[in-house]
Design an enzyme around this catalytic site. Sequence first.
Site, PDB file in Angstrom:
ATOM      1  N   CYS A  14       9.844  41.866 -47.422  1.00 42.06           N
ATOM      2  CA  CYS A  14       8.848  42.905 -47.130  1.00 42.06           C
ATOM      3  C   CYS A  14       7.967  42.564 -45.937  1.00 42.06           C
ATOM      4  CB  CYS A  14       8.002  43.210 -48.367  1.00 42.06           C
ATOM      5  SG  CYS A  14       6.787  41.937 -48.769  1.00 42.06           S
ATOM      6  N   HIS A  18     -10.124  39.866 -50.641  1.00 43.53           N
ATOM      7  CA  HIS A  18      -8.913  40.678 -50.766  1.00 43.53           C
ATOM      8  C   HIS A  18      -7.705  39.837 -50.393  1.00 43.53           C
ATOM      9  CE1 HIS A  18      -6.213  44.126 -50.402  1.00 43.53           C
ATOM     10  NE2 HIS A  18      -5.841  43.658 -49.223  1.00 43.53           N
ATOM     11  N   HIS A  48      -1.583  43.176 -52.729  1.00 46.41           N
ATOM     12  CA  HIS A  48      -1.322  44.053 -53.875  1.00 46.41           C
ATOM     13  C   HIS A  48      -0.210  43.457 -54.727  1.00 46.41           C
ATOM     14  CE1 HIS A  48      -3.366  46.785 -51.081  1.00 46.41           C
ATOM     15  NE2 HIS A  48      -3.751  47.437 -52.155  1.00 46.41           N
ATOM     16  N   ASP A  71       8.156  45.389 -58.730  1.00 47.03           N
ATOM     17  CA  ASP A  71       9.549  45.330 -58.268  1.00 47.03           C
ATOM     18  C   ASP A  71       9.951  43.899 -57.898  1.00 47.03           C
ATOM     19  OD1 ASP A  71       8.136  44.888 -55.973  1.00 47.03           O
ATOM     20  OD2 ASP A  71       8.766  46.719 -54.949  1.00 47.03           O
ATOM     21  N   ARG A 115       5.843  41.452 -57.994  1.00 53.35           N
ATOM     22  CA  ARG A 115       5.806  40.961 -56.607  1.00 53.35           C
ATOM     23  C   ARG A 115       4.360  40.987 -56.131  1.00 53.35           C
ATOM     24  NH1 ARG A 115       6.206  44.168 -51.624  1.00 53.35           N
ATOM     25  NH2 ARG A 115       6.828  45.907 -52.965  1.00 53.35           N
ATOM     26  N   CYS A 174       2.285  40.670 -53.282  1.00 57.70           N
ATOM     27  CA  CYS A 174       2.497  40.822 -51.844  1.00 57.70           C
ATOM     28  C   CYS A 174       1.174  40.464 -51.168  1.00 57.70           C
ATOM     29  CB  CYS A 174       2.909  42.272 -51.588  1.00 57.70           C
ATOM     30  SG  CYS A 174       3.255  42.640 -49.881  1.00 57.70           S
TER      31      CYS A 174
END
Length: 143
Positions: free
Chosen positions: A78, A115, A118, A122, A130, A132
Amino acid sequence: MTDFPSQPETPDISAPLNLSEAEWRARLSPAQYEVLRNKGTERPWTGALNQNKETGDYHCAGCGAKLFDSDSKFDSGCGWPSFYIPADSTAIAEHEDVSFGMRRVEVTCAKCGGHLGHVFPDGPKPTGLRYCINSLSLSFERR
Ligand code: FE
């Protein structure tokens, strides 16, 4: 009474870290600040740790808390560092995020509120998740 300077308290490494915006700006690079404190997203495939395959620990770039272990890092394709489980269930906090017309689950550092990215449903076994994570939100320590 004698006016001694007050003694610094022993730092509690598990306590939440609350810094002012000025302190965060002094501590972080502008790019790190944009992601960690302003919920920005680095461009995919640009992160220094995206392709990192070394064994070690991933810490919060804001406060140093351990967030992920290299054992849980996987090649998601990704463009951002991806993990299937946090190093510790208390290290990360989750928040519903409905920005940009999407319904997502934001993940933040539980200690400093920074932060991170997310979490999506999947990922690979055993969790099917995941995480990410922006490379800019992480610092890597080889083990
Ligand atoms: Fe943190």
